[in-house]
Design an enzyme around this catalytic site. Sequence first.
Site, mmCIF file in Angstrom:
data_model
loop_
_atom_site.group_PDB
_atom_site.id
_atom_site.type_symbol
_atom_site.label_atom_id
_atom_site.label_comp_id
_atom_site.label_asym_id
_atom_site.label_seq_id
_atom_site.Cartn_x
_atom_site.Cartn_y
_atom_site.Cartn_z
ATOM 1 N N LYS A 38 0.828 -1.213 0.000
ATOM 2 C CA LYS A 38 0.000 0.000 0.000
ATOM 3 C C LYS A 38 0.863 1.263 0.000
ATOM 4 O O LYS A 38 0.602 2.184 -0.745
ATOM 5 C CB LYS A 38 -0.868 0.080 1.272
ATOM 6 C CG LYS A 38 -1.896 -0.980 1.446
ATOM 7 C CD LYS A 38 -2.812 -0.653 2.641
ATOM 8 C CE LYS A 38 -2.126 -0.564 3.985
ATOM 9 N NZ LYS A 38 -1.585 -1.822 4.493
ATOM 10 N N ARG A 97 -9.043 1.398 9.151
ATOM 11 C CA ARG A 97 -8.686 0.011 9.441
ATOM 12 C C ARG A 97 -9.780 -0.700 10.233
ATOM 13 O O ARG A 97 -9.619 -1.873 10.550
ATOM 14 C CB ARG A 97 -7.402 -0.013 10.250
ATOM 15 C CG ARG A 97 -6.153 -0.321 9.421
ATOM 16 C CD ARG A 97 -5.000 -0.206 10.369
ATOM 17 N NE ARG A 97 -3.868 -1.004 10.036
ATOM 18 C CZ ARG A 97 -2.738 -0.512 9.543
ATOM 19 N NH1 ARG A 97 -2.655 0.752 9.204
ATOM 20 N NH2 ARG A 97 -1.700 -1.291 9.366
ATOM 21 N N ARG A 103 12.341 -7.524 5.679
ATOM 22 C CA ARG A 103 12.558 -6.081 5.475
ATOM 23 C C ARG A 103 13.585 -5.540 6.471
ATOM 24 O O ARG A 103 13.541 -5.844 7.659
ATOM 25 C CB ARG A 103 11.213 -5.378 5.660
ATOM 26 C CG ARG A 103 11.254 -3.892 5.487
ATOM 27 C CD ARG A 103 9.902 -3.336 5.196
ATOM 28 N NE ARG A 103 8.970 -3.438 6.314
ATOM 29 C CZ ARG A 103 7.743 -2.931 6.286
ATOM 30 N NH1 ARG A 103 7.292 -2.335 5.209
ATOM 31 N NH2 ARG A 103 6.951 -3.040 7.338
ATOM 32 N N ARG A 108 12.134 -3.360 11.824
ATOM 33 C CA ARG A 108 11.050 -2.744 12.585
ATOM 34 C C ARG A 108 10.600 -3.712 13.661
ATOM 35 O O ARG A 108 10.486 -4.907 13.412
ATOM 36 C CB ARG A 108 9.864 -2.455 11.640
ATOM 37 C CG ARG A 108 9.738 -0.992 11.275
ATOM 38 C CD ARG A 108 8.721 -0.767 10.207
ATOM 39 N NE ARG A 108 7.355 -1.142 10.584
ATOM 40 C CZ ARG A 108 6.272 -0.864 9.851
ATOM 41 N NH1 ARG A 108 6.406 -0.204 8.719
ATOM 42 N NH2 ARG A 108 5.069 -1.238 10.233
ATOM 43 N N ARG A 153 -0.295 -9.230 13.284
ATOM 44 C CA ARG A 153 -0.825 -8.125 12.465
ATOM 45 C C ARG A 153 -1.787 -8.675 11.405
ATOM 46 O O ARG A 153 -2.790 -8.053 11.088
ATOM 47 C CB ARG A 153 0.324 -7.352 11.797
ATOM 48 C CG ARG A 153 1.091 -6.478 12.790
ATOM 49 C CD ARG A 153 2.434 -6.041 12.241
ATOM 50 N NE ARG A 153 2.351 -5.053 11.193
ATOM 51 C CZ ARG A 153 3.353 -4.735 10.390
ATOM 52 N NH1 ARG A 153 4.520 -5.344 10.506
ATOM 53 N NH2 ARG A 153 3.200 -3.815 9.471
HETATM 54 P P1 AMP Z 1 1.390 0.407 9.074
HETATM 55 O O1 AMP Z 1 2.713 1.025 8.815
HETATM 56 O O2 AMP Z 1 0.269 1.009 8.259
HETATM 57 O O3 AMP Z 1 1.425 -1.114 8.964
HETATM 58 O O4 AMP Z 1 1.005 0.741 10.606
HETATM 59 C C1 AMP Z 1 1.831 0.345 11.666
HETATM 60 C C2 AMP Z 1 1.035 0.271 12.957
HETATM 61 O O5 AMP Z 1 0.477 1.558 13.259
HETATM 62 C C3 AMP Z 1 -0.165 -0.661 12.938
HETATM 63 O O6 AMP Z 1 0.190 -2.013 13.194
HETATM 64 C C4 AMP Z 1 -1.034 -0.063 14.057
HETATM 65 O O7 AMP Z 1 -0.516 -0.391 15.335
HETATM 66 C C5 AMP Z 1 -0.812 1.432 13.856
HETATM 67 N N1 AMP Z 1 -1.813 2.002 12.925
HETATM 68 C C6 AMP Z 1 -1.591 2.546 11.701
HETATM 69 N N2 AMP Z 1 -2.730 2.949 11.132
HETATM 70 C C7 AMP Z 1 -3.723 2.673 12.032
HETATM 71 C C8 AMP Z 1 -5.140 2.847 12.035
HETATM 72 N N3 AMP Z 1 -5.804 3.388 10.988
HETATM 73 N N4 AMP Z 1 -5.830 2.434 13.122
HETATM 74 C C9 AMP Z 1 -5.214 1.883 14.187
HETATM 75 N N5 AMP Z 1 -3.883 1.668 14.248
HETATM 76 C C10 AMP Z 1 -3.132 2.069 13.179
#
Ligand code: AMP
Length: 217
Positions: free
Chosen positions: A13, A88, A127, A160, A171
């Site tokens: 994404k 989400r 990664r 990470r 996740r």
């Molecule tokens: P991402 O980089 O998009 O995978 O986001 C990393 C982490 O940030 C996720 O595993 C969540 O803990 C938090 N996060 C990001 N976007 C959201 C969202 N829209 N709602 C809740 N938690 C989020």
Amino acid sequence: MNIVLLGAPGSGKGTQAAMISGRYGTPHISTGDILRQAVTDGTSLGLKAKGYMDRGELVPDEIIIGVVEECLREEDCERGFILDGFPRTVAQAESLEESLKEMGGSLDVVLNIEVEDEEIIRRLTGRRICGKCGRIFHLLFDPPRDEGVCEVCGGDLYQRADDTEETVRRRLEVYKEQTAPLIDFYKRKGLLRNVRGEKSAADVFEHVQETLEGIRG
Ligand code: AMP
């Protein structure tokens, strides 16, 4: 155009959002990036979010919804935006719909990037990121010349905290329980377009672009 990118963690994404943003000049809003920056800066948002992020769980809706609303009210979003990683949950999607309605807008399309679980696990656990310049490597697909060292700037590479296999599996579970219902939510509204995400970023982008051009008409 007002675009939402949907897809499991590691579906690409962020990469596609950056490519769309580069091609059309539309601002890219990544809630994951905003939260990681807040953690690095040690802000109150970061302090609240860190524990959830490290466990691979979602930050509570009431925290993240306010953050996104603020971004959408910025002047640069007036001519469109790309949301990456938000919404989400169904509650986030409903609140987004309300906020956009208040601002006199609505979504144009939801791109759902589809990738098999095993491929996601391979992508995320391999990664590695440079702590100095942010360059992203992959142990299998794009390995650094010297193990653990960035060949661009010599910085140390790190993984990470949420890219370990255990957390990636968590996740994915969270994605299936809380985010995948949005596929039906947006299908019912006629906004959903599916894109296969296993190919190279350039090939996926070609399909993304065709889809967007079809909608722009
Ligand atoms: P991402 O980089 O998009 O995978 O986001 C990393 C982490 O940030 C996720 O595993 C969540 O803990 C938090 N996060 C990001 N976007 C959201 C969202 N829209 N709602 C809740 N938690 C989020």
